[in-house]
Design a protein around this motif. Structure first.
Motif, PDB file in Angstrom:
ATOM      1  N   LEU A   1      58.860  20.491 -41.753  1.00  0.00           N
ATOM      2  CA  LEU A   1      57.456  20.259 -41.404  1.00  0.00           C
ATOM      3  C   LEU A   1      57.300  19.317 -40.211  1.00  0.00           C
ATOM      4  N   GLU A   2      56.196  19.501 -39.504  1.00  0.00           N
ATOM      5  CA  GLU A   2      55.821  18.528 -38.487  1.00  0.00           C
ATOM      6  C   GLU A   2      55.519  17.197 -39.181  1.00  0.00           C
ATOM      7  N   PRO A   3      55.799  16.065 -38.542  1.00  0.00           N
ATOM      8  CA  PRO A   3      55.578  14.760 -39.169  1.00  0.00           C
ATOM      9  C   PRO A   3      54.181  14.573 -39.761  1.00  0.00           C
ATOM     10  N   VAL A   4      53.166  15.098 -39.050  1.00  0.00           N
ATOM     11  CA  VAL A   4      51.782  14.946 -39.531  1.00  0.00           C
ATOM     12  C   VAL A   4      51.582  15.702 -40.840  1.00  0.00           C
ATOM     13  N   LEU A   5      52.134  16.920 -40.906  1.00  0.00           N
ATOM     14  CA  LEU A   5      51.997  17.714 -42.126  1.00  0.00           C
ATOM     15  C   LEU A   5      52.784  17.094 -43.282  1.00  0.00           C
ATOM     16  N   TYR A   6      53.963  16.570 -42.960  1.00  0.00           N
ATOM     17  CA  TYR A   6      54.782  15.945 -44.001  1.00  0.00           C
ATOM     18  C   TYR A   6      54.067  14.733 -44.595  1.00  0.00           C
ATOM     19  N   GLN A   7      53.444  13.940 -43.746  1.00  0.00           N
ATOM     20  CA  GLN A   7      52.714  12.759 -44.225  1.00  0.00           C
ATOM     21  C   GLN A   7      51.543  13.143 -45.122  1.00  0.00           C
ATOM     22  N   LYS A   8      50.959  14.301 -44.857  1.00  0.00           N
ATOM     23  CA  LYS A   8      49.844  14.757 -45.688  1.00  0.00           C
ATOM     24  C   LYS A   8      50.252  14.953 -47.145  1.00  0.00           C
ATOM     25  N   LEU A   9      51.515  15.314 -47.353  1.00  0.00           N
ATOM     26  CA  LEU A   9      51.999  15.548 -48.713  1.00  0.00           C
ATOM     27  C   LEU A   9      51.932  14.279 -49.562  1.00  0.00           C
ATOM     28  N   TYR A  10      52.002  13.130 -48.919  1.00  0.00           N
ATOM     29  CA  TYR A  10      52.013  11.862 -49.652  1.00  0.00           C
ATOM     30  C   TYR A  10      50.704  11.091 -49.517  1.00  0.00           C
ATOM     31  N   ASP A  11      49.755  11.682 -48.827  1.00  0.00           N
ATOM     32  CA  ASP A  11      48.452  11.035 -48.641  1.00  0.00           C
ATOM     33  C   ASP A  11      47.571  11.327 -49.863  1.00  0.00           C
ATOM     34  N   ILE A  12      47.227  10.283 -50.610  1.00  0.00           N
ATOM     35  CA  ILE A  12      46.436  10.479 -51.834  1.00  0.00           C
ATOM     36  C   ILE A  12      45.035  11.006 -51.540  1.00  0.00           C
ATOM     37  N   LYS A  13      44.588  10.885 -50.306  1.00  0.00           N
ATOM     38  CA  LYS A  13      43.256  11.363 -49.944  1.00  0.00           C
ATOM     39  C   LYS A  13      43.231  12.858 -49.656  1.00  0.00           C
ATOM     40  N   GLU A  14      44.403  13.424 -49.426  1.00  0.00           N
ATOM     41  CA  GLU A  14      44.477  14.855 -49.116  1.00  0.00           C
ATOM     42  C   GLU A  14      44.307  15.691 -50.391  1.00  0.00           C
ATOM     43  N   PRO A  15      43.524  16.771 -50.329  1.00  0.00           N
ATOM     44  CA  PRO A  15      43.360  17.644 -51.510  1.00  0.00           C
ATOM     45  C   PRO A  15      44.697  18.236 -51.938  1.00  0.00           C
ATOM     46  N   GLU A  16      44.919  18.310 -53.232  1.00  0.00           N
ATOM     47  CA  GLU A  16      46.197  18.811 -53.739  1.00  0.00           C
ATOM     48  C   GLU A  16      46.432  20.268 -53.357  1.00  0.00           C
TER      49      GLU A  16
ATOM     50  N   GLU B   1      45.603  21.728 -50.643  1.00  0.00           N
ATOM     51  CA  GLU B   1      46.089  21.794 -49.259  1.00  0.00           C
ATOM     52  C   GLU B   1      47.571  21.417 -49.210  1.00  0.00           C
ATOM     53  N   LYS B   2      47.960  20.434 -50.007  1.00  0.00           N
ATOM     54  CA  LYS B   2      49.370  20.045 -50.060  1.00  0.00           C
ATOM     55  C   LYS B   2      50.226  21.206 -50.566  1.00  0.00           C
ATOM     56  N   ILE B   3      49.730  21.875 -51.589  1.00  0.00           N
ATOM     57  CA  ILE B   3      50.464  23.009 -52.158  1.00  0.00           C
ATOM     58  C   ILE B   3      50.615  24.118 -51.121  1.00  0.00           C
ATOM     59  N   ALA B   4      49.565  24.366 -50.346  1.00  0.00           N
ATOM     60  CA  ALA B   4      49.614  25.400 -49.308  1.00  0.00           C
ATOM     61  C   ALA B   4      50.654  25.063 -48.246  1.00  0.00           C
ATOM     62  N   ILE B   5      50.733  23.782 -47.879  1.00  0.00           N
ATOM     63  CA  ILE B   5      51.716  23.343 -46.883  1.00  0.00           C
ATOM     64  C   ILE B   5      53.133  23.551 -47.416  1.00  0.00           C
ATOM     65  N   ALA B   6      53.354  23.106 -48.661  1.00  0.00           N
ATOM     66  CA  ALA B   6      54.685  23.224 -49.259  1.00  0.00           C
ATOM     67  C   ALA B   6      55.069  24.690 -49.467  1.00  0.00           C
ATOM     68  N   HIS B   7      54.093  25.519 -49.786  1.00  0.00           N
ATOM     69  CA  HIS B   7      54.370  26.931 -50.056  1.00  0.00           C
ATOM     70  C   HIS B   7      54.972  27.619 -48.836  1.00  0.00           C
ATOM     71  N   LYS B   8      54.489  27.281 -47.664  1.00  0.00           N
ATOM     72  CA  LYS B   8      55.018  27.883 -46.435  1.00  0.00           C
ATOM     73  C   LYS B   8      56.497  27.555 -46.263  1.00  0.00           C
ATOM     74  N   VAL B   9      56.853  26.305 -46.578  1.00  0.00           N
ATOM     75  CA  VAL B   9      58.249  25.885 -46.445  1.00  0.00           C
ATOM     76  C   VAL B   9      59.131  26.596 -47.462  1.00  0.00           C
ATOM     77  N   PHE B  10      58.666  26.665 -48.707  1.00  0.00           N
ATOM     78  CA  PHE B  10      59.470  27.287 -49.747  1.00  0.00           C
ATOM     79  C   PHE B  10      59.623  28.788 -49.525  1.00  0.00           C
ATOM     80  N   SER B  11      58.644  29.404 -48.894  1.00  0.00           N
ATOM     81  CA  SER B  11      58.754  30.828 -48.583  1.00  0.00           C
ATOM     82  C   SER B  11      59.913  31.077 -47.623  1.00  0.00           C
TER      83      SER B  11
END
Length: 225
Positions: free
Chosen positions: A91-106, A108-118
């Motif tokens: 992931l790009e650093p900005v997207l990776y940081q979103k995974l640990y940002d408590i303010k980010e909707p879960e 959206e985090k799942i969607a980001i991670a899903h792309k990587v796992f695919s």
């Protein structure tokens, strides 16, 4: 009646307390074995891990059974850290940081991670991403698991560690000899206090550990339905 019981009338009561506390400890450990297997099963099925299932060994000591759980929990921690490293690498650093940002909707985090796992797994479900996010963004690793491992190590190193799991079926005197090697009042008191101290902490930590796992596995079941 043993001579020590005549000298110390409260010994029979202490013995019974010791048996009851030992059984409570074993029941708690058994539940932790089941919970650990449940989490390992989720990781194996949805994230491509190969974590071995475990079971209590009745012919082994408390310490040896503690070591079995510690080993598998360490493997689970390693796999989750590996997942984190893969996400960080892909992931790009900005997207990776979103995974640990408590303010980010879960979601959206799942969607980001899903792309990587695919990419990593060739084909991945949203469940895989959800499991990963749940494990990475909660305090599961840093607090719950670490505390349980610490307590398991303490129990294994204590007077309880050398007791064989099957000792309950061998009678009161065998339990006492296994734990203490004698039937002295001060040793009984020390053993009971040791059990009470470790068991109180162990129960609390185990409940949090099991609750954290149920939180993950219940979400998985909801996704599957």
């Amino acid at each position: 009646m043993a001579l020590s019981d005549l000298l110390y009338p409260d010994n029979p009561k202490r013995r019974q307390e010791l048996i009851q506390l030992h059984q409570e400890l074993l029941d708690c450990m058994s539940t932790n074995f089941r919970a650990t297997n449940e989490l390992a099963g989720v990781l194996n099925e949805h994230l491509g891990c190969t974590i071995t299932r475990i079971q209590m060994r009745e012919s082994s000591t408390v310490k040896e059974n503690c070591d079995i759980i510690i080993q598998v929990i360490s493997e689970i921690q390693h796999q989750v850290q590996k997942i984190d490293s893969n996400l960080k690498e892909k992931l790009e650093p900005v997207l990776y940081q979103k995974l640990y940002d408590i303010k980010e909707p879960e979601l959206e985090k799942i969607a980001i991670a899903h792309k990587v796992f695919s990419i990593l797994l060739g084909e991945a479900t949203s469940t895989a991403a959800m499991v990963a996010i749940k494990l990475l963004s909660s305090n599961f690793i840093t607090l719950t698991v670490s505390k349980l491992v610490s307590l398991l190590a303490q129990i294994g190193a204590s007077v309880l560690g050398g007791v064989t799991i099957t000792i309950l079926g061998l009678g009161i005197e065998m339990i006492l000899h296994a734990i203490l090697g004698a039937v002295e009042r001060n040793q009984l008191l020390a053993a009971v206090r040791s059990y009470e101290k470790h068991l109180a902490e162990f129960k609390g930590s185990s409940e949090k550990y099991q609750c954290a796992i149920r939180e993950v596995t219940s979400l998985v079941r909801q996704q599957v339905q």
